[in-house]
Design a protein around this motif. Structure first.
Motif, PDB file in Angstrom:
ATOM      1  N   LYS A 433      26.575  86.218 119.701  1.00  0.00           N
ATOM      2  CA  LYS A 433      27.600  86.544 120.733  1.00  0.00           C
ATOM      3  C   LYS A 433      27.500  85.400 121.537  1.00  0.00           C
ATOM      4  CE  LYS A 433      28.698  89.754 124.655  1.00  0.00           C
ATOM      5  NZ  LYS A 433      28.330  90.723 125.324  1.00  0.00           N
ATOM      6  N   TYR A 434      26.632  84.710 122.092  1.00  0.00           N
ATOM      7  CA  TYR A 434      26.623  83.872 123.068  1.00  0.00           C
ATOM      8  C   TYR A 434      26.853  82.356 122.551  1.00  0.00           C
ATOM      9  CZ  TYR A 434      25.113  87.587 126.320  1.00  0.00           C
ATOM     10  OH  TYR A 434      25.090  88.557 126.992  1.00  0.00           O
ATOM     11  N   GLN A 435      26.445  82.246 121.184  1.00  0.00           N
ATOM     12  CA  GLN A 435      26.732  80.758 120.647  1.00  0.00           C
ATOM     13  C   GLN A 435      28.248  80.941 120.458  1.00  0.00           C
ATOM     14  OE1 GLN A 435      25.090  78.339 119.714  1.00  0.00           O
ATOM     15  NE2 GLN A 435      23.239  79.349 120.356  1.00  0.00           N
ATOM     16  N   ILE A 436      29.014  81.906 120.442  1.00  0.00           N
ATOM     17  CA  ILE A 436      30.371  81.749 120.154  1.00  0.00           C
ATOM     18  C   ILE A 436      31.019  81.030 121.621  1.00  0.00           C
ATOM     19  CG2 ILE A 436      32.796  83.201 120.126  1.00  0.00           C
ATOM     20  CD1 ILE A 436      31.174  85.301 118.675  1.00  0.00           C
ATOM     21  N   TYR A 437      30.586  81.014 122.750  1.00  0.00           N
ATOM     22  CA  TYR A 437      30.805  80.303 123.945  1.00  0.00           C
ATOM     23  C   TYR A 437      30.893  79.055 123.698  1.00  0.00           C
ATOM     24  CZ  TYR A 437      30.688  84.080 127.352  1.00  0.00           C
ATOM     25  OH  TYR A 437      31.099  85.243 128.142  1.00  0.00           O
ATOM     26  N   PHE A 438      29.767  78.494 122.928  1.00  0.00           N
ATOM     27  CA  PHE A 438      29.784  77.046 122.569  1.00  0.00           C
ATOM     28  C   PHE A 438      30.856  76.612 121.544  1.00  0.00           C
ATOM     29  CE2 PHE A 438      28.140  74.012 119.321  1.00  0.00           C
ATOM     30  CZ  PHE A 438      28.163  72.784 120.264  1.00  0.00           C
ATOM     31  N   TRP A 439      30.882  77.350 120.452  1.00  0.00           N
ATOM     32  CA  TRP A 439      31.780  77.036 119.455  1.00  0.00           C
ATOM     33  C   TRP A 439      33.093  77.123 119.887  1.00  0.00           C
ATOM     34  CZ3 TRP A 439      29.922  74.143 115.983  1.00  0.00           C
ATOM     35  CH2 TRP A 439      28.577  74.334 115.702  1.00  0.00           C
ATOM     36  N   ASN A 440      33.436  78.075 120.890  1.00  0.00           N
ATOM     37  CA  ASN A 440      34.917  78.218 121.353  1.00  0.00           C
ATOM     38  C   ASN A 440      35.264  76.872 122.076  1.00  0.00           C
ATOM     39  OD1 ASN A 440      35.379  80.544 120.058  1.00  0.00           O
ATOM     40  ND2 ASN A 440      35.809  81.854 121.741  1.00  0.00           N
ATOM     41  N   LEU A 580      29.186  83.378 134.980  1.00  0.00           N
ATOM     42  CA  LEU A 580      28.536  84.109 133.738  1.00  0.00           C
ATOM     43  C   LEU A 580      27.184  83.809 133.434  1.00  0.00           C
ATOM     44  CD1 LEU A 580      31.691  83.482 131.528  1.00  0.00           C
ATOM     45  CD2 LEU A 580      31.183  85.738 132.407  1.00  0.00           C
ATOM     46  N   LYS A 581      26.649  82.703 133.416  1.00  0.00           N
ATOM     47  CA  LYS A 581      25.223  82.557 133.286  1.00  0.00           C
ATOM     48  C   LYS A 581      24.478  83.113 134.049  1.00  0.00           C
ATOM     49  CE  LYS A 581      21.670  81.262 131.010  1.00  0.00           C
ATOM     50  NZ  LYS A 581      21.733  81.734 129.489  1.00  0.00           N
ATOM     51  N   LEU A 582      24.827  83.030 135.429  1.00  0.00           N
ATOM     52  CA  LEU A 582      24.115  84.011 136.609  1.00  0.00           C
ATOM     53  C   LEU A 582      24.040  85.540 136.212  1.00  0.00           C
ATOM     54  CD1 LEU A 582      24.855  82.171 139.999  1.00  0.00           C
ATOM     55  CD2 LEU A 582      22.877  82.564 138.813  1.00  0.00           C
ATOM     56  N   TYR A 583      25.261  85.880 135.826  1.00  0.00           N
ATOM     57  CA  TYR A 583      25.153  87.226 135.592  1.00  0.00           C
ATOM     58  C   TYR A 583      24.339  87.681 134.224  1.00  0.00           C
ATOM     59  CZ  TYR A 583      27.000  92.004 135.405  1.00  0.00           C
ATOM     60  OH  TYR A 583      27.299  93.346 135.295  1.00  0.00           O
ATOM     61  N   ASN A 591      27.026  91.351 129.273  1.00  0.00           N
ATOM     62  CA  ASN A 591      27.973  90.237 129.709  1.00  0.00           C
ATOM     63  C   ASN A 591      29.277  89.918 128.954  1.00  0.00           C
ATOM     64  OD1 ASN A 591      28.064  88.030 131.759  1.00  0.00           O
ATOM     65  ND2 ASN A 591      27.152  86.727 130.258  1.00  0.00           N
ATOM     66  N   ALA A 592      30.128  89.559 129.554  1.00  0.00           N
ATOM     67  CA  ALA A 592      31.576  89.133 129.070  1.00  0.00           C
ATOM     68  C   ALA A 592      31.408  88.622 127.861  1.00  0.00           C
ATOM     69  CB  ALA A 592      32.636  88.750 129.907  1.00  0.00           C
ATOM     70  N   SER A 593      32.263  88.879 126.913  1.00  0.00           N
ATOM     71  CA  SER A 593      32.252  88.079 125.387  1.00  0.00           C
ATOM     72  C   SER A 593      33.063  86.773 125.691  1.00  0.00           C
ATOM     73  CB  SER A 593      33.145  88.910 124.349  1.00  0.00           C
ATOM     74  OG  SER A 593      34.375  89.263 124.662  1.00  0.00           O
TER      75      SER A 593
END
Length: 820
Positions: A433-440, A580-583, A591-593
């Protein structure tokens, strides 16, 4: 003979004389610095013949001044100056047109004659001034031809002169030996009238009127300051003209708009539009300064690589010493407390979903020597299970919690939460889920950067071809060209974002590898202790920092009104990703997608564009934006307060009324989550205040206003996080503490240089140049370049703070780490 031939040509073109009508032509031998008072009618024409000696080693200007004493606008006097290689003609009164075709008459005119080059050491040249009119009534005029002694500008010597719309001025400059680049600086103590500064090649004619000064060469409007960098390679004759023209109106420089004439043919009195101007031509920097600037920039940021390497080596040595001290070689796995467990879970859960304390595991392991029934799973099986493909695992396929959705309401709405309560989902799901942040963000970067690069190349090409220096808002007093780039130093100073962003990615990659190795060997601390390690957002932050450098460099290729978002888009993303990282640190399950987060950031960028285009003084826009800002704040506050368990549907208003009635009116009970309430109340106060400020003041720089909202919220949340961390009995280790102090100091200096404001596209180009300043660092970098240096270092430091801030919890069980 030449005069008679010119007379025949003039009569043929005009066709004004009747057939058989003769015209009295008088030719006079004239002298310099003598004023000639005369009268001209349609029946006579006067030719003034002048001669002067031209030397190849000395340049001398010749200026023609004319005054018409009669107010004959319908039939003006035509003056034609015939030279060896050029013809200059003008009429008096001179009618210059402004905006909306408004007409301004000028009875006094002064023009400088261009100087054709001569190959001989000394040569006598002749030129003639022909005076004629079609008016049958006599018109009085005065003619004076004089020499301009100081026609050639000297290096580093200030020269003062006066100019007006009907009396433009230009002077010659010759490149001295050993100088390939110079900066032409024009200054005036008078803001208005608006002027145009132009640099043109040595040729005839010279375009020195308001309606033709933009035809060739480089030009820019100016009020008090103007500067153009000129390179020898652009002028084959090794010399150029500096032309200064005063405009008929001030709208181009941000001045007031004159009234519109009642009749189309109405002439408007221009008034006194004389301007005193100083011009100085100074040598620009040489190639050695370019090299020093580049080495300085590289040296600063490479030193961070070396410092990081030294810190890593030092930490590695200290870690090995601790391992030797805490884990002697002759101790068994049970004695060291390294209990194998499933690497796919953050904690060991019993069948009923309750958390099994790692202390119980350790106690059970050390109480008896042969009770290892739960540790029979070998490391090989763990390794094989970790090699399973994650491609078939999707977060939406199934809920990894054993309890149903209603049980989440019970868990997440407890008064006191621990990280173990919000770290219950499968590690594989959350990692993906959080790797999607990087690829997006990597995908966004590619599709965003390519058209941006193409566009700024087009901008730079247009500037180079047209010579219009009003297109880009540089700090012209410190804009050093290199090749086709007009301000190479502004691009170079963005290198820090790219290099430090890459360094941060390497640091995160190293931590990611170390953590994965710890999971493979079933390290108890990695499995059961500390804040759950997810690196997808960190990778996205490092990529965003690198893209900020690239897009900021693209923006500074030609900074202007239409491409401001290149410089700000990834600033919004960096601020959003940091929040987002702090949360995420204390709320990994909720955490948000990535899709929701980037959609919200896209909305912010959309409003940024609307604000710049429509927000200037538009009350309707500011009302709509303020309402949306406040509603979004309330919506987010509700989501954060109830940990995402508040449903937004058709019954939301009914539930709000019920909560207000039961908690505030019926029993007046205090908030259940006091810490969260304090944060959200302060956040709402800050955001409502910013919304009110925007609605009242309506700032012109909407992009900076929007960025200020993001930064204020980020700082507020970060301060809350630090306070709550200390309040919960946690501590901050030495490395993050040093990073916090260092980053705070660097941010302070960075903001100081940011607010210097060397240029601004919110104003006209001429008004922007009033803020231009000379270079202050190595004669190569200006205040804004130093902002680039310091802000890139400060952002890198801020990222390190987020990365290392909770290192003190790496050995603390998650059921003892509070959520806030």
């Amino acid at each position: 003979m030449c005069s008679l031939l010119w007379l025949c040509v003039t009569q043929f073109i005009c066709g004004s004389e009747a057939v058989g009508e003769t015209k009295n032509v008088v030719q006079k031998d004239a002298e310099f610095d003598v004023t000639y008072n005369d009268t001209v009618t349609s029946e006579n024409q006067t030719i003034y013949a002048f001669n002067h000696t031209v030397s190849r080693n000395k340049t001398e200007g010749v200026r023609v001044s004319v005054d018409v004493l009669s107010q004959g606008f319908e039939s003006p006097i035509l003056f034609v100056v015939r030279q060896k290689q050029a013809v200059l003609s003008f009429q008096v009164p001179l009618i210059l047109r402004g905006l909306y075709q408004r007409k301004y008459p000028y009875n006094h005119l002064g023009r400088t004659l261009c100087q054709p080059p001569t190959r001989a050491a000394s040569e006598t040249q002749y030129f003639f001034v022909d005076v004629s009119t079609l008016s049958s009534q006599g018109t009085n005029y005065q003619l004076r031809v004089s020499r301009v002694e100081s026609f050639t500008l000297q290096t580093d010597k200030k020269f003062s002169f006066t100019a007006s719309p009907s009396q433009p001025q230009y002077f010659k400059y010759v490149f001295p030996d050993g100088v390939d680049t110079v900066i032409v600086k024009v200054n005036s103590d008078m803001t208005f009238p608006c002027s145009v500064m132009s640099v043109q090649d040595i040729q005839c004619p010279v375009y020195d009127l308001d309606n033709n000064v933009a035809f060739i060469g480089m030009y820019q409007t100016m009020t008090k300051k103007g500067a153009i960098t000129v390179q020898r390679k652009d002028f084959p004759s090794n010399s150029f003209y500096v032309v200064v023209v005063v405009k008929t109106e001030d709208e181009a420089c941000g001045g007031p708009l004159r009234f519109y004439p009642l009749r189309p043919d109405e002439l408007i009195d221009a008034g006194n539009r004389t301007k005193v101007i100083d011009v100085v031509v100074s040598p620009a920097i040489n190639s050695e300064v370019y090299v020093m600037g580049m080495l300085f920039c590289l040296g600063i940021f490479l030193s961070f690589y070396l410092l990081t390497l030294l810190v890593a080596c030092l930490e590695n040595r200290m870690k090995k010493r601790r391992e030797v001290f805490l884990n002697p070689a002759d101790m068994s796995p049970a004695e060291t407390g390294k209990t194998p467990a499933s690497p796919y879970e953050y904690g060991s859960f019993a069948d009923n979903g309750s958390t099994l304390s790692s202390e119980a595991i350790t106690d059970s392991a050390t109480s008896t020597d042969n009770n290892y029934g739960y540790m029979e799973r070998s490391l090989e099986s763990v390794g094989r299970s970790r090699q399973e493909s994650l491609s078939s695992v999707e977060e939406d396929d199934y809920d990894t919690l054993d309890d149903i959705d209603s049980d989440k309401n019970i868990v997440r709405t407890k008064k006191f939460l621990c990280v173990s309560d919000l770290a219950r989902k499968d590690k594989r799901i959350l990692s993906k889920k959080y790797q999607i942040y990087f690829w997006n963000i990597a995908t966004i970067a590619v599709f965003y950067a390519l058209p941006v690069i193409q566009l700024v190349i087009t901008y730079q090409t247009v500037v180079n071809v047209t010579g219009n220096q009003d297109i880009c808002f540089y700090n012209f007093l410190c804009a050093h060209p290199l090749g086709a780039l007009s301000a190479f130093n502004n691009l170079l100073s963005n290198l820090g974002y790219v290099m430090l962003g890459l360094l941060f990615l390497l640091i995160v990659l190293k931590r990611d590898i170390v953590h994965n190795r710890a999971l493979v060997r079933n390290d108890l601390n990695a499995l059961e202790c500390g804040i759950p390690k997810h690196f997808g957002l960190f990778y996205a932050m490092g990529t965003a920092l690198m893209m900020e450098g690239l897009l900021s460099a693209c923006y500074h290729v030609c900074p202007n009104y239409t491409n401001f978002q290149f410089d700000t888009s990834f600033m919004y993303m960096i601020a959003g990703l940091c929040m987002l990282k702090l949360y995420q640190k204390r709320h990994p399950d909720i955490n948000a997608s990535a899709y929701t987060a980037y959609a919200c950031l896209a909305a912010v960028i959309f409003f940024s564009v609307l604000g710049v285009v429509f927000g200037k003084g538009n009350m309707v826009f500011w009302i709509v934006f303020s309402v949306i800002h406040i509603l979004a704040t309330l919506l987010l506050s509700t989501q954060l307060y109830y940990m995402g368990r508040w449903r937004f549907d058709s019954g939301v208003l009914r539930r709000i009324v019920y909560v207000i009635y039961t908690d505030c009116i019926r029993q007046c009970s205090g908030p259940m989550y006091i810490d969260r309430m304090v944060l959200l109340v302060m956040g709402n106060i800050v955001n409502w205040s910013l919304a009110a400020y925007g609605l009242i003041e309506r700032p012109n720089d909407f992009a900076s206003y929007l960025l200020a909202i993001a930064i204020c919220n980020l700082l507020l949340y970060f301060a809350f996080y630090i306070i709550m961390k200390l309040r919960s009995g946690e501590r901050i280790k030495c490395l993050p503490l040093v990073c916090i102090l260092f980053t705070a100091v660097v941010w302070g200096f960075a903001l100081y240089f940011f607010f210097q404001g060397l240029s601004t596209w919110q104003k006209t180009p001429a008004e922007s140049r009033e803020h231009n300043r000379d270079c202050i660092l190595l004669s190569f970098f200006d205040d804004h370049d130093i902002w680039h240096f310091l802000s890139s270092i400060a952002m890198f430091g801020s990222f390190l703070v987020l990365l290392t801030m909770d290192d003190d919890l790496d050995t603390v069980q998650r059921d003892k780490i509070f959520v806030f």
